[in-house]
Design a protein around this motif. Structure first.
Motif, PDB file in Angstrom:
ATOM      1  N   THR A  55      27.450 -56.132  26.252  1.00  0.00           N
ATOM      2  CA  THR A  55      28.793 -55.861  26.754  1.00  0.00           C
ATOM      3  C   THR A  55      28.712 -54.701  27.722  1.00  0.00           C
ATOM      4  O   THR A  55      28.210 -53.621  27.380  1.00  0.00           O
ATOM      5  CB  THR A  55      29.761 -55.525  25.609  1.00  0.00           C
ATOM      6  N   CYS A  57      30.755 -52.330  30.732  1.00  0.00           N
ATOM      7  CA  CYS A  57      32.022 -51.910  31.328  1.00  0.00           C
ATOM      8  C   CYS A  57      31.827 -51.647  32.817  1.00  0.00           C
ATOM      9  O   CYS A  57      30.927 -50.911  33.214  1.00  0.00           O
ATOM     10  CB  CYS A  57      32.539 -50.630  30.657  1.00  0.00           C
ATOM     11  N   THR A  84      29.074 -59.834  28.639  1.00  0.00           N
ATOM     12  CA  THR A  84      30.523 -59.761  28.564  1.00  0.00           C
ATOM     13  C   THR A  84      30.938 -58.511  29.318  1.00  0.00           C
ATOM     14  O   THR A  84      30.388 -57.431  29.074  1.00  0.00           O
ATOM     15  CB  THR A  84      31.011 -59.666  27.105  1.00  0.00           C
ATOM     16  N   ARG A  86      33.858 -55.789  30.386  1.00  0.00           N
ATOM     17  CA  ARG A  86      35.135 -55.201  30.010  1.00  0.00           C
ATOM     18  C   ARG A  86      35.548 -54.190  31.069  1.00  0.00           C
ATOM     19  O   ARG A  86      34.698 -53.623  31.747  1.00  0.00           O
ATOM     20  CB  ARG A  86      35.030 -54.513  28.642  1.00  0.00           C
ATOM     21  N   ILE A 102      30.499 -51.094  23.228  1.00  0.00           N
ATOM     22  CA  ILE A 102      29.887 -51.540  24.471  1.00  0.00           C
ATOM     23  C   ILE A 102      28.428 -51.099  24.468  1.00  0.00           C
ATOM     24  O   ILE A 102      28.031 -50.208  23.705  1.00  0.00           O
ATOM     25  CB  ILE A 102      30.608 -50.985  25.725  1.00  0.00           C
TER      26      ILE A 102
END
Length: 218
Positions: A55, A57, A84, A86, A102
């Motif tokens: 994950t 960002c 993923t 974010r 994250i």
């Protein structure tokens, strides 16, 4: 039974190691070094064979200019890795890392938290951006011309505040007539009018390829 082992004793200048502590230092140091080596080896990462989901960002700038390059590299460099993404909030990112929410984030401000391992990726400057048919500004723009124009700038949670800080330092915040939260909005706001925006170079080139805008050196 239990045997007390005192490793430090108090002296006039504070705590000092005992003879026992000095004797234990070398074997303990060697043992801990062995553990650290074993653990770091166990956590080694081979992108080519990894089967993992991460994950990440990113700001809107990152999604526009960095993520496409990353995704283009994954099939050959790390085919078993999925991502993923974010939205980035620089004020919360270090805490998100600490809680395991994250795995990494990419940001422009220097994050001071000691819990964050920082890896510099690249440095870049800014370009000016105006409509392709702007009536006054072309490739060569003077300071006086820039100061006379109406500006749009970005202020939000992604932390990419270099242009706004530059305007403030130059006494030009009063020339800002519009402030938005995302850089992705800038080409739409600029291409059909006379507003001026300052945009990081990498994403500015993406904007220029897709929108009716012209770039100039600052």
């Amino acid at each position: 039974g239990w045997r007390e082992l005192w490793l430090f004793r108090r002296s006039g200048s504070g705590l000092v190691p005992t003879t026992t502590a000095r004797a234990l230092y070398e074997p303990l140091h060697s043992a801990l070094s062995g553990i650290e080596t074993a653990v770091s080896g166990a956590w080694s990462f081979d992108p080519a064979s990894a089967r993992a989901a991460f994950t990440l960002c990113l700001s809107d700038l990152g999604e526009i200019s960095l993520l496409p390059r990353l995704m283009a590299a994954l099939p050959s460099r790390a085919p078993g890795v999925t991502l993923t993404v974010r939205p980035l909030d620089v004020d919360r990112a270090a805490d998100q890392l600490g809680r395991g929410e994250i795995d990494a984030f990419i940001a422009s401000p220097l994050i001071s938290s000691q819990r964050v391992a920082r890896i510099p990726l690249f440095s870049e400057g800014y370009l000016g951006m105006v409509a392709a048919d702007h009536p006054r500004l072309s490739s060569a723009v003077s300071w006086d011309q820039l100061a006379a124009e109406r500006h749009v700038t970005v202020f939000g949670p992604t932390g990419h505040d270099g242009p706004r800080r530059a305007l403030e330092a130059s006494g030009l915040l009063d020339r800002v007539v519009l402030e938005v939260t995302r850089f992705a909005a800038l080409p739409y706001l600029v291409q059909d009018g006379e507003l001026v925006a300052m945009v990081p170079r990498l994403v500015a080139e993406v904007f220029a390829a897709e929108h009716r805008v012209r770039l100039f050196e600052l």
